[in-house]
Motif scaffolding. Sequence first.
Motif, PDB file in Angstrom:
ATOM      1  N   THR A  14       0.368  -1.434   0.246  1.00 40.93           N
ATOM      2  CA  THR A  14      -0.234  -0.182  -0.064  1.00 40.93           C
ATOM      3  C   THR A  14       0.806   1.293  -0.094  1.00 40.93           C
ATOM      4  O   THR A  14       0.837   2.173  -0.641  1.00 40.93           O
ATOM      5  N   CYS A  15       2.139   1.407   0.906  1.00 39.15           N
ATOM      6  CA  CYS A  15       3.274   2.454   0.519  1.00 39.15           C
ATOM      7  C   CYS A  15       3.183   2.480  -0.377  1.00 39.15           C
ATOM      8  O   CYS A  15       3.961   4.004  -1.397  1.00 39.15           O
ATOM      9  N   LEU A  16       3.595   1.512  -1.051  1.00 37.42           N
ATOM     10  CA  LEU A  16       4.159   1.794  -2.563  1.00 37.42           C
ATOM     11  C   LEU A  16       3.675   1.985  -3.469  1.00 37.42           C
ATOM     12  O   LEU A  16       3.517   3.370  -4.728  1.00 37.42           O
ATOM     13  N   VAL A  17       2.533   2.049  -3.551  1.00 38.64           N
ATOM     14  CA  VAL A  17       1.730   2.773  -4.400  1.00 38.64           C
ATOM     15  C   VAL A  17       0.892   3.785  -4.094  1.00 38.64           C
ATOM     16  O   VAL A  17       1.103   4.510  -4.567  1.00 38.64           O
ATOM     17  N   GLN A  49      10.455  11.086  -1.954  1.00 37.37           N
ATOM     18  CA  GLN A  49      10.007  10.368  -2.145  1.00 37.37           C
ATOM     19  C   GLN A  49      10.193   9.346  -2.879  1.00 37.37           C
ATOM     20  O   GLN A  49       9.988   7.601  -2.708  1.00 37.37           O
ATOM     21  N   ALA A  50      11.425   9.409  -3.785  1.00 35.59           N
ATOM     22  CA  ALA A  50      12.291   8.298  -4.697  1.00 35.59           C
ATOM     23  C   ALA A  50      13.221   7.211  -3.601  1.00 35.59           C
ATOM     24  O   ALA A  50      13.546   6.632  -3.147  1.00 35.59           O
ATOM     25  N   ILE A  51      13.180   8.709  -2.546  1.00 34.53           N
ATOM     26  CA  ILE A  51      14.405   7.994  -1.264  1.00 34.53           C
ATOM     27  C   ILE A  51      13.515   6.627  -0.774  1.00 34.53           C
ATOM     28  O   ILE A  51      13.908   5.529  -0.317  1.00 34.53           O
ATOM     29  N   ALA A  52      12.410   7.397  -0.148  1.00 33.69           N
ATOM     30  CA  ALA A  52      11.815   6.618   0.204  1.00 33.69           C
ATOM     31  C   ALA A  52      10.606   5.222  -0.574  1.00 33.69           C
ATOM     32  O   ALA A  52      10.898   4.020   0.483  1.00 33.69           O
ATOM     33  N   MET A  54      13.235   3.345  -1.844  1.00 31.66           N
ATOM     34  CA  MET A  54      14.175   2.397  -2.047  1.00 31.66           C
ATOM     35  C   MET A  54      13.817   1.783  -0.331  1.00 31.66           C
ATOM     36  O   MET A  54      14.344   0.884  -0.323  1.00 31.66           O
ATOM     37  N   LEU A  55      13.458   3.060   0.029  1.00 31.16           N
ATOM     38  CA  LEU A  55      13.460   2.136   1.831  1.00 31.16           C
ATOM     39  C   LEU A  55      12.428   1.092   1.843  1.00 31.16           C
ATOM     40  O   LEU A  55      13.138  -0.096   2.918  1.00 31.16           O
ATOM     41  N   ILE A  56      11.251   1.438   1.681  1.00 28.30           N
ATOM     42  CA  ILE A  56      10.589   0.886   1.071  1.00 28.30           C
ATOM     43  C   ILE A  56      10.996  -0.890   1.107  1.00 28.30           C
ATOM     44  O   ILE A  56      10.553  -1.989   1.302  1.00 28.30           O
ATOM     45  N   TYR A  57      11.607  -0.960  -0.260  1.00 24.48           N
ATOM     46  CA  TYR A  57      11.951  -1.751  -1.482  1.00 24.48           C
ATOM     47  C   TYR A  57      12.178  -2.924  -0.123  1.00 24.48           C
ATOM     48  O   TYR A  57      12.983  -3.892  -0.761  1.00 24.48           O
ATOM     49  N   ALA A  58      13.972  -1.718  -0.001  1.00 26.01           N
ATOM     50  CA  ALA A  58      14.871  -2.230   1.063  1.00 26.01           C
ATOM     51  C   ALA A  58      13.939  -3.126   2.211  1.00 26.01           C
ATOM     52  O   ALA A  58      14.671  -4.420   2.645  1.00 26.01           O
ATOM     53  N   LEU A  59      12.923  -2.721   2.709  1.00 28.65           N
ATOM     54  CA  LEU A  59      12.591  -3.559   3.867  1.00 28.65           C
ATOM     55  C   LEU A  59      11.767  -4.668   2.669  1.00 28.65           C
ATOM     56  O   LEU A  59      11.773  -6.331   3.654  1.00 28.65           O
ATOM     57  N   ALA A  60      11.270  -4.836   1.862  1.00 31.68           N
ATOM     58  CA  ALA A  60      10.712  -6.014   1.565  1.00 31.68           C
ATOM     59  C   ALA A  60      11.296  -6.433   1.120  1.00 31.68           C
ATOM     60  O   ALA A  60      11.112  -7.936   1.313  1.00 31.68           O
ATOM     61  N   THR A  61      12.603  -6.899   0.135  1.00 30.58           N
ATOM     62  CA  THR A  61      13.510  -7.881  -0.448  1.00 30.58           C
ATOM     63  C   THR A  61      14.529  -8.112   0.369  1.00 30.58           C
ATOM     64  O   THR A  61      14.925  -8.578   0.262  1.00 30.58           O
ATOM     65  N   VAL A  72      22.214   8.040   0.525  1.00 26.03           N
ATOM     66  CA  VAL A  72      23.439   9.111  -0.554  1.00 26.03           C
ATOM     67  C   VAL A  72      22.656  10.256  -1.108  1.00 26.03           C
ATOM     68  O   VAL A  72      22.828  10.819  -1.323  1.00 26.03           O
ATOM     69  N   LEU A  73      21.520   9.148  -1.974  1.00 32.28           N
ATOM     70  CA  LEU A  73      20.268  10.669  -2.726  1.00 32.28           C
ATOM     71  C   LEU A  73      20.006  11.261  -1.802  1.00 32.28           C
ATOM     72  O   LEU A  73      19.590  12.278  -2.327  1.00 32.28           O
ATOM     73  N   ALA A  74      19.625  11.002   0.134  1.00 34.81           N
ATOM     74  CA  ALA A  74      19.420  11.821   0.830  1.00 34.81           C
ATOM     75  C   ALA A  74      20.469  13.686   0.243  1.00 34.81           C
ATOM     76  O   ALA A  74      19.724  14.654   0.780  1.00 34.81           O
ATOM     77  N   LEU A  75      21.168  13.204   0.886  1.00 40.70           N
ATOM     78  CA  LEU A  75      22.816  14.332   0.762  1.00 40.70           C
ATOM     79  C   LEU A  75      22.710  14.637  -0.691  1.00 40.70           C
ATOM     80  O   LEU A  75      22.570  15.888  -0.634  1.00 40.70           O
TER      81      LEU A  75
END
Length: 100
Positions: A14-17, A49-52, A54-61, A72-75
Amino acid sequence: MMELSGPLAWTVYTCLVVLSISLVLACIRLVRGPSLPDRVIALDLISYQAIAIMLIYALATDKSYFLEVGLVLALIAFLGTVAFARYIEYISLEATVVEK
C-alpha cells in the motif's frame, strides 16, 4: 530473503502504491510549474519520494544496500535544495537591483 505476509505485506505494498501515485503527481507539478520555486519544491519532493520507495523496497526484499543508496541520495538532494535556494535568492536580488 525475507517473506512478507499478513498485515506487513499489505502495508508495504500500500505504501509503494501511494508513493507511486504521489510521485506521478509531483512530476506533473514539476512540469506545469507555474513558478521556479514550485518546480524546485516538486523536484525536492520527487527525490525524497524516491528515497522512501528505495527504503520500502529494501524492507520488502531484505537488500540492505538500498539503505546506503537512499542515504547518499538524501545527502545529494539536500545539497541540491540548498543550491537551488541560493540560485533563487540570487535571481530575486538581481531583479530588485535592476528595478532600482
